[in-house]
Design an enzyme around this catalytic site. Sequence first.
Site, PDB file in Angstrom:
ATOM      1  N   ILE A 178      -5.003  -6.212  21.473  1.00 14.91           N
ATOM      2  CA  ILE A 178      -3.828  -5.323  21.399  1.00 14.91           C
ATOM      3  C   ILE A 178      -2.748  -6.091  20.648  1.00 14.91           C
ATOM      4  O   ILE A 178      -2.280  -7.139  21.123  1.00 14.91           O
ATOM      5  CB  ILE A 178      -3.343  -4.919  22.809  1.00 14.91           C
ATOM      6  CG1 ILE A 178      -4.435  -4.124  23.531  1.00 14.91           C
ATOM      7  CG2 ILE A 178      -2.046  -4.124  22.718  1.00 14.91           C
ATOM      8  CD1 ILE A 178      -4.083  -3.740  24.961  1.00 14.91           C
ATOM      9  N   TYR A 209       0.838  -1.207   0.000  1.00 15.43           N
ATOM     10  CA  TYR A 209       0.000   0.000   0.000  1.00 15.43           C
ATOM     11  C   TYR A 209       0.873   1.258   0.000  1.00 15.43           C
ATOM     12  O   TYR A 209       0.722   2.138  -0.856  1.00 15.43           O
ATOM     13  CB  TYR A 209      -0.928  -0.030   1.228  1.00 15.43           C
ATOM     14  CG  TYR A 209      -1.553   1.300   1.546  1.00 15.43           C
ATOM     15  CD1 TYR A 209      -2.447   1.890   0.657  1.00 15.43           C
ATOM     16  CD2 TYR A 209      -1.240   1.979   2.717  1.00 15.43           C
ATOM     17  CE1 TYR A 209      -3.011   3.125   0.946  1.00 15.43           C
ATOM     18  CE2 TYR A 209      -1.799   3.208   3.009  1.00 15.43           C
ATOM     19  CZ  TYR A 209      -2.680   3.775   2.112  1.00 15.43           C
ATOM     20  OH  TYR A 209      -3.223   4.996   2.387  1.00 15.43           O
TER      21      TYR A 209
HETATM   22  N1  UFG Z   1      -4.273  -2.144  16.598  1.00 18.96           N
HETATM   23  C1  UFG Z   1      -4.510  -3.001  17.663  1.00 18.96           C
HETATM   24  N2  UFG Z   1      -5.666  -3.705  17.656  1.00 18.96           N
HETATM   25  C2  UFG Z   1      -6.575  -3.647  16.654  1.00 18.96           C
HETATM   26  C3  UFG Z   1      -6.329  -2.781  15.558  1.00 18.96           C
HETATM   27  C4  UFG Z   1      -5.163  -2.036  15.575  1.00 18.96           C
HETATM   28  O1  UFG Z   1      -3.712  -3.102  18.601  1.00 18.96           O
HETATM   29  O2  UFG Z   1      -7.592  -4.352  16.718  1.00 18.96           O
HETATM   30  C5  UFG Z   1      -3.060  -1.329  16.622  1.00 18.96           C
HETATM   31  C6  UFG Z   1      -2.173  -1.522  15.404  1.00 18.96           C
HETATM   32  O3  UFG Z   1      -1.315  -2.608  15.606  1.00 18.96           O
HETATM   33  C7  UFG Z   1      -1.476  -0.176  15.331  1.00 18.96           C
HETATM   34  C8  UFG Z   1      -2.513   0.825  15.900  1.00 18.96           C
HETATM   35  O4  UFG Z   1      -3.446   0.023  16.604  1.00 18.96           O
HETATM   36  O5  UFG Z   1      -0.373  -0.186  16.173  1.00 18.96           O
HETATM   37  C9  UFG Z   1      -3.230   1.598  14.829  1.00 18.96           C
HETATM   38  O6  UFG Z   1      -3.711   0.677  13.869  1.00 18.96           O
HETATM   39  P1  UFG Z   1      -4.681   1.094  12.663  1.00 18.96           P
HETATM   40  O7  UFG Z   1      -4.961  -0.147  11.875  1.00 18.96           O
HETATM   41  O8  UFG Z   1      -5.833   1.858  13.213  1.00 18.96           O
HETATM   42  O9  UFG Z   1      -3.822   2.104  11.823  1.00 18.96           O
HETATM   43  P2  UFG Z   1      -2.361   1.910  11.195  1.00 18.96           P
HETATM   44  O10 UFG Z   1      -1.435   2.747  12.017  1.00 18.96           O
HETATM   45  O11 UFG Z   1      -1.988   0.514  10.964  1.00 18.96           O
HETATM   46  O12 UFG Z   1      -2.648   2.461   9.749  1.00 18.96           O
HETATM   47  C10 UFG Z   1      -2.671   3.797   9.460  1.00 18.96           C
HETATM   48  C11 UFG Z   1      -3.528   4.063   8.246  1.00 18.96           C
HETATM   49  C12 UFG Z   1      -2.946   3.397   7.041  1.00 18.96           C
HETATM   50  C13 UFG Z   1      -1.517   3.804   6.896  1.00 18.96           C
HETATM   51  C14 UFG Z   1      -0.765   3.500   8.157  1.00 18.96           C
HETATM   52  C15 UFG Z   1       0.659   3.956   8.092  1.00 18.96           C
HETATM   53  O13 UFG Z   1      -4.825   3.575   8.476  1.00 18.96           O
HETATM   54  O14 UFG Z   1      -3.661   3.791   5.902  1.00 18.96           O
HETATM   55  O15 UFG Z   1      -1.372   4.193   9.229  1.00 18.96           O
HETATM   56  O16 UFG Z   1       1.457   3.028   8.760  1.00 18.96           O
HETATM   57  F1  UFG Z   1      -0.949   3.119   5.889  1.00 18.96           F
END
Ligand code: UFG
Length: 330
Positions: free
Chosen positions: A207, A141
């Site tokens: 988590i 992505y």
């Molecule tokens: N997380 C959990 N439990 C869950 C879901 C998420 O612990 O059920 C954690 C993830 O591991 C991460 C944090 O929460 O550490 C945030 O996760 P998200 O999926 O909400 O968001 P991301 O940081 O993975 O993703 C965001 C954007 C993406 C982008 C990315 C950049 O949504 O589009 O940041 O790394 F690519």
Amino acid sequence: MAILVLGGAGYIGSHTVYELIERGEDVIIVDNLETGHIEAVHEKAKFYKGDIRDRAFIDSVFEKEEVEAVIHFAANSLVGESMINPLKYYDNNLCGTKVLLESMVAHHIDKIVFSSTAATYGEPKSIPILETDATDPTNTYGETKLSMEKMFKWTSKAHDLRYVSLRYFNACGAHKSGVIGEAHAPETHLIPLILQVPNGQREAISIFGEDYETKDGTCVRDYIHVTDLAQAHILAVDYLRKGNESNIFNLGNGVGFTVKEVIDVAREVTGHPIPAKAEPRRAGDPAKLIASSEKAKEVLGWNPEYTSLEEIISSAWRWHQNHPNGFKQA
Ligand code: UFG
């Protein structure tokens, strides 16, 4: 002259359309409704259902409408899915943008604002992240978004076209009207998943990893309200209207919260105990992502309004409580 919003039925796209219309702009939306929602299309916007990979379709929109600038949200954006099905991301994100740019050049549309992401940086070498820092995506992505940025860069050198790329950190929250909000299927983002627990749709929040090198062992992210992101797009259009050069900006609050801190704030906001359970790390998650948005503040005059996580989660909670099934009827 109108602003054409590609992906204007999606989460960040629909919030941007609401802000543009509130400001009195003429708005045209193009969305293939693959992940967008017809219910999120603002009644004052003109809507075309179609796909940016379809050259004849996108040409026909530019021929029928007087488009001043394009705001481009039309892309797939799930990190996990992009690792399982990379070519879907190359096809929609990259090939779609190629067709769009060919059509824009042919129709002399010379301004575009584009959704990029913190995922272009990969694992950061230093915090907060600056626009000049190295880009080394850890997932397909992020790689496709970085390639889209390069496509804009080289196209803008060869043709009469200027762009602004906005690298979002973690978009969250919902519109103050309560009419639109986040509705992904499947949902993978932390805040909506946490709120499914007090909404009675999930027993506990997982988590993903408690062994990161952060203050409580969980990942740190920079959460930014979707309306603040929307405002940045409008400022970016204004910036291009003034004749300024192509540019790239980070958009975040500049403050990092751990997963556990986000869950704690959600407990306060909802008054629900929200049980949490530790799970293994999720593949490809960087430990810490925090933006420096000083450049957007200085150059665009961006001034995020929702700086408290409590306020951000409260706005999301209002939306999810009233729309437990997203845009679908309960
Ligand atoms: N997380 C959990 N439990 C869950 C879901 C998420 O612990 O059920 C954690 C993830 O591991 C991460 C944090 O929460 O550490 C945030 O996760 P998200 O999926 O909400 O968001 P991301 O940081 O993975 O993703 C965001 C954007 C993406 C982008 C990315 C950049 O949504 O589009 O940041 O790394 F690519």
